[in-house]
Write an enzyme that holds these catalytic residues in place. Structure first.
Site, PDB file in Angstrom:
ATOM      1  N   ASP A 142     -15.495  10.941 -51.687  1.00 38.75           N
ATOM      2  CA  ASP A 142     -15.014  10.130 -50.563  1.00 38.75           C
ATOM      3  C   ASP A 142     -14.538   8.724 -50.989  1.00 38.75           C
ATOM      4  OD1 ASP A 142     -15.755  12.265 -49.063  1.00 38.75           O
ATOM      5  OD2 ASP A 142     -17.307  11.247 -47.909  1.00 38.75           O
ATOM      6  N   ILE A 289     -13.568  23.150 -51.001  1.00 38.23           N
ATOM      7  CA  ILE A 289     -12.565  23.386 -52.059  1.00 38.23           C
ATOM      8  C   ILE A 289     -12.225  22.063 -52.748  1.00 38.23           C
ATOM      9  CG2 ILE A 289     -10.077  23.905 -52.326  1.00 38.23           C
ATOM     10  CD1 ILE A 289     -10.573  26.269 -50.443  1.00 38.23           C
TER      11      ILE A 289
HETATM   12  O1  F6P Z   1     -20.040  12.801 -49.293  1.00 42.58           O
HETATM   13  C1  F6P Z   1     -19.184  13.767 -49.716  1.00 42.58           C
HETATM   14  C2  F6P Z   1     -19.007  14.835 -48.695  1.00 42.58           C
HETATM   15  O2  F6P Z   1     -18.114  15.659 -49.338  1.00 42.58           O
HETATM   16  C3  F6P Z   1     -18.533  14.381 -47.317  1.00 42.58           C
HETATM   17  O3  F6P Z   1     -17.188  14.088 -47.248  1.00 42.58           O
HETATM   18  C4  F6P Z   1     -18.927  15.554 -46.464  1.00 42.58           C
HETATM   19  O4  F6P Z   1     -19.101  15.170 -45.107  1.00 42.58           O
HETATM   20  C5  F6P Z   1     -20.199  15.978 -47.076  1.00 42.58           C
HETATM   21  O5  F6P Z   1     -20.152  15.618 -48.444  1.00 42.58           O
HETATM   22  C6  F6P Z   1     -20.476  17.467 -46.926  1.00 42.58           C
HETATM   23  O6  F6P Z   1     -21.669  17.771 -47.556  1.00 42.58           O
HETATM   24  P1  F6P Z   1     -22.355  19.208 -47.585  1.00 42.58           P
HETATM   25  O7  F6P Z   1     -22.216  19.695 -48.987  1.00 42.58           O
HETATM   26  O8  F6P Z   1     -23.757  18.966 -47.223  1.00 42.58           O
HETATM   27  O9  F6P Z   1     -21.650  20.107 -46.611  1.00 42.58           O
END
Ligand code: F6P
Length: 364
Positions: A142, A289
């Site tokens: 992010d 992805i």
């Molecule tokens: O912080 C990185 C991130 O990829 C976010 O953009 C996203 O909301 C989150 O991780 C998703 O995490 P998880 O692997 O728990 O679905």
């Protein structure tokens, strides 16, 4: 030999293995520190017996090109609010940071390198306050960590998202469609903005700029004449309509305190259809992805350099700091500064100006 422990926490991210290899190789080249990893973040330290791996040359050979993390990761079981099941089956959370520091020290480790995003660095700060020698390495696709211009993994995510958008543009043009692509970006629109510019999107919706559906529709309408035209929209998972809320659901797993974002692109499609959008709309949610597969060369280099820098900070006793990439140099910032908030796009950021000059609408 002195022992240092490496943890990877939070979501996986391209470049984690290159950081691990950088630390272990730099340590071995000087022969004073011995690098180990704890499996699945701090679960490895809490397990009985502990699950730790020595990062020997054989174990780290060639791993910089691999995605994921050889020492695994988790975004569950935050030691500051560790879930413990009660006799009646309910769960309560307890602070295990003091115990964690005791365990790490009693296993003979004099330093911890914690590779992770904002949540992981907040854990770093709690461990520092309990007396642990910690160096942080900033990880997140992010790119929303304060104290560093870039996090490793971000550029790979942008590359994946841009290539995906290129493919969707083909369908948009051929079918006169509106193609909607949802990318990650919980609090910040870095991935969405970079992808929209790289891929030539017409509309980019980000958490920092709440969108107005009528403005989005207006931009689409301008692109159509007698039913012919097309439009590509990149939307960050954390984007929301003006006066509205983010789209997501509460995490189901015990120990996960996050709201699981996802679905805002489908929601936008519904809003546009209700408002009489003139074109067929198709939605793609890129999801994980963006975090998978091999890191691009830039991230392998940045992550390797951050690993070497993290080792140097351990060697020189510069604890309580996080590796920072600023102005094409690697330095360090206090972790206490890096966890003060998120690095979001400010209205004066040059790329917002660039995007607007290129005709990209933010729905505002
Ligand atoms: O912080 C990185 C991130 O990829 C976010 O953009 C996203 O909301 C989150 O991780 C998703 O995490 P998880 O692997 O728990 O679905």
């Amino acid at each position: 030999m002195k022992k240092l422990l490496i943890a990877t926490g939070g979501g996986d991210c391209p470049g984690l293995n290159a950081v691990i290899r950088g630390i272990a190789k730099a340590a071995r080249s000087e022969g004073v520190w011995d690098a180990w990893g704890t499996m699945e973040a701090f679960n490895g330290v809490f397990s009985d017996p502990p699950e730790l791996v020595r990062l020997t040359p054989k174990r780290i050979a060639g791993i910089h090109v691999k995605g994921g993390t050889i020492i695994k990761t988790t975004n569950l079981n935050d030691p500051r609010a560790y879930p413990v099941q009660q006799a009646d089956g309910s769960w309560k959370t307890v602070d295990r940071t003091g115990e964690l520091v005791e365990r790490i020290k009693s296993l003979g480790f004099e330093a911890l390198v914690n590779i992770g995003g904002d949540g992981s660095q907040r854990i770093s700060q709690a461990l520092i306050e309990k007396g642990m020698n910690v160096v942080g390495v900033p990880k997140t696709i992010d790119n929303d960590l304060l104290g560093t211009d870039l996090t490793f993994g971000f550029s790979t995510a942008v590359q994946i998202a841009s290539e995906s958008l290129d493919k969707l543009v083909t369908t948009a043009e051929s079918h006169h469609r509106v193609m909607l692509m949802e990318v990650m970006g919980r609090d910040a629109g870095w991935i969405a903005l970079h992808t929209a510019i790289a891929g030539g999107a017409e509309i980019c919706l980000i958490p920092e700029i709440p969108f107005q559906i009528d403005k989005v529709l207006h931009t689409i309408n301008k692109r159509y004449h007698k039913g012919k035209g097309f439009a590509n929209i990149v939307i960050a998972e954390g984007a929301k309509p003006a006066g509205g809320a983010v789209v997501g659901k509460k995490a189901l797993e015990v120990g996960d305190q996050h709201i699981k974002l996802g679905g805002v692109a489908n929601y936008l499609q519904m809003l546009l259809e209700e408002k009489g959008c003139p074109a067929q709309i198709r939605t793609t949610v890129l999801g994980h992805i963006q975090r998978g597969g091999i890191p691009i060369a830039f991230d392998r280099i940045l992550a390797s350099a951050m690993g070497v820098k993290a080792y140097e900070l351990v060697r020189d006793g510069v604890f309580g700091t996080m590796v920072s990439y600023q102005g094409d140099q690697l330095s360090q910032v206090p972790i206490s500064e890096a966890v003060k908030g998120n690095k979001i796009l400010t209205p004066d950021h040059y790329l917002l100006r660039v995007a607007r000059s290129l005709g990209i609408s933010f729905g505002d």
